[in-house]
Design a protein around this motif. Structure first.
Motif, PDB file in Angstrom:
ATOM      1  N   ASP A 122     -19.374  24.052  -5.371  1.00 12.78           N
ATOM      2  CA  ASP A 122     -20.158  25.245  -5.713  1.00 12.78           C
ATOM      3  C   ASP A 122     -20.910  25.064  -7.036  1.00 12.78           C
ATOM      4  OD1 ASP A 122     -18.013  25.342  -7.445  1.00 12.78           O
ATOM      5  OD2 ASP A 122     -17.391  27.371  -6.893  1.00 12.78           O
ATOM      6  N   GLN A 175     -13.212  32.052  -1.754  1.00 10.90           N
ATOM      7  CA  GLN A 175     -13.574  30.947  -0.872  1.00 10.90           C
ATOM      8  C   GLN A 175     -15.025  31.161  -0.456  1.00 10.90           C
ATOM      9  OE1 GLN A 175     -11.056  33.139   0.662  1.00 10.90           O
ATOM     10  NE2 GLN A 175      -9.667  32.307  -0.832  1.00 10.90           N
ATOM     11  N   HIS A 176     -15.856  30.237  -0.851  1.00  8.39           N
ATOM     12  CA  HIS A 176     -17.249  30.279  -0.427  1.00  8.39           C
ATOM     13  C   HIS A 176     -17.354  29.541   0.901  1.00  8.39           C
ATOM     14  CE1 HIS A 176     -18.503  31.818  -4.319  1.00  8.39           C
ATOM     15  NE2 HIS A 176     -17.681  30.937  -4.862  1.00  8.39           N
ATOM     16  N   LYS A 177     -18.275  29.961   1.725  1.00  4.15           N
ATOM     17  CA  LYS A 177     -18.473  29.323   3.030  1.00  4.15           C
ATOM     18  C   LYS A 177     -18.665  27.817   2.857  1.00  4.15           C
ATOM     19  CE  LYS A 177     -21.162  29.415   7.300  1.00  4.15           C
ATOM     20  NZ  LYS A 177     -20.320  28.426   7.869  1.00  4.15           N
ATOM     21  N   LYS A 178     -19.402  27.433   1.831  1.00  5.81           N
ATOM     22  CA  LYS A 178     -19.642  26.012   1.591  1.00  5.81           C
ATOM     23  C   LYS A 178     -18.334  25.268   1.307  1.00  5.81           C
ATOM     24  CE  LYS A 178     -22.666  22.879  -0.861  1.00  5.81           C
ATOM     25  NZ  LYS A 178     -23.784  22.723  -1.772  1.00  5.81           N
ATOM     26  N   VAL A 199     -15.284  26.176   2.412  1.00  7.26           N
ATOM     27  CA  VAL A 199     -14.528  26.127   3.669  1.00  7.26           C
ATOM     28  C   VAL A 199     -15.111  25.053   4.586  1.00  7.26           C
ATOM     29  CG1 VAL A 199     -13.877  27.427   5.738  1.00  7.26           C
ATOM     30  CG2 VAL A 199     -13.812  28.543   3.491  1.00  7.26           C
ATOM     31  N   ASP A 200     -16.435  25.028   4.703  1.00  5.28           N
ATOM     32  CA  ASP A 200     -17.088  24.017   5.546  1.00  5.28           C
ATOM     33  C   ASP A 200     -16.822  22.606   5.032  1.00  5.28           C
ATOM     34  OD1 ASP A 200     -18.083  26.091   7.092  1.00  5.28           O
ATOM     35  OD2 ASP A 200     -20.117  25.991   6.260  1.00  5.28           O
ATOM     36  N   SER A 233      -8.708  24.043  11.666  1.00  4.93           N
ATOM     37  CA  SER A 233      -9.187  25.413  11.904  1.00  4.93           C
ATOM     38  C   SER A 233      -8.056  26.416  11.811  1.00  4.93           C
ATOM     39  CB  SER A 233      -9.851  25.514  13.273  1.00  4.93           C
ATOM     40  OG  SER A 233     -11.018  24.737  13.316  1.00  4.93           O
TER      41      SER A 233
END
Length: 133
Positions: free
Chosen positions: A21, A82-85, A87-88, A105
């Motif tokens: 991030d 938790q940012h989507k980036k 998690v991805d 997952s």
């Protein structure tokens, strides 16, 4: 635990993940410093890894890869966001480690069932065991 080079590689990967991030928060820094200490890496060497990556060493055993995935999961949640980036990126790191996509997952889903999103080690191990059987 493995060689000193493996330990430096583990820390380098964690530092890179913390910076996904584009920042390194104080809580992340503190967590990383504790991991470094637990791995037997001194603060000066750790500080050096903040400036220059260590060469990548592939963790040989499945158990070592699961432990590293858990460390990264804890690191992602240490700042309570938790940012989507993130998690991805964690999902993709798990795939590159050769971990089962379904297990990754599932861990990312069940983490929300625990305080501070901290998945207990026994729960994590059981998830991975189920996907290997």
């Amino acid at each position: 635990m493995g060689t000193y080079e493996e330990k430096l590689s583990i820390l380098s990967e964690m530092i890179a993940f913390a910076r996904v991030d584009h920042s390194l928060k104080e809580s992340e820094y503190g967590f990383l410093l504790k991991v470094a200490s637990n791995l037997g890496v001194d603060k000066e060497t750790f500080e050096g890894l903040l400036k220059e990556k260590s060469p990548k060493v592939v963790l040989k055993s499945q158990a070592e890869r699961i432990v590293q995935f858990h460390r990264l999961l804890l690191l992602m949640n240490v700042d309570q966001h938790q940012h989507k980036k993130e998690v991805d990126t964690l999902y993709n790191i798990g795939l590159r480690m050769g971990l089962p996509p379904g297990a990754i997952s599932q861990v990312l889903q069940v983490m929300h069932n625990y305080p501070n999103n901290v998945v207990p080690p026994n729960v994590l191990i059981n998830i991975f065991k189920a996907h290997y059987n």
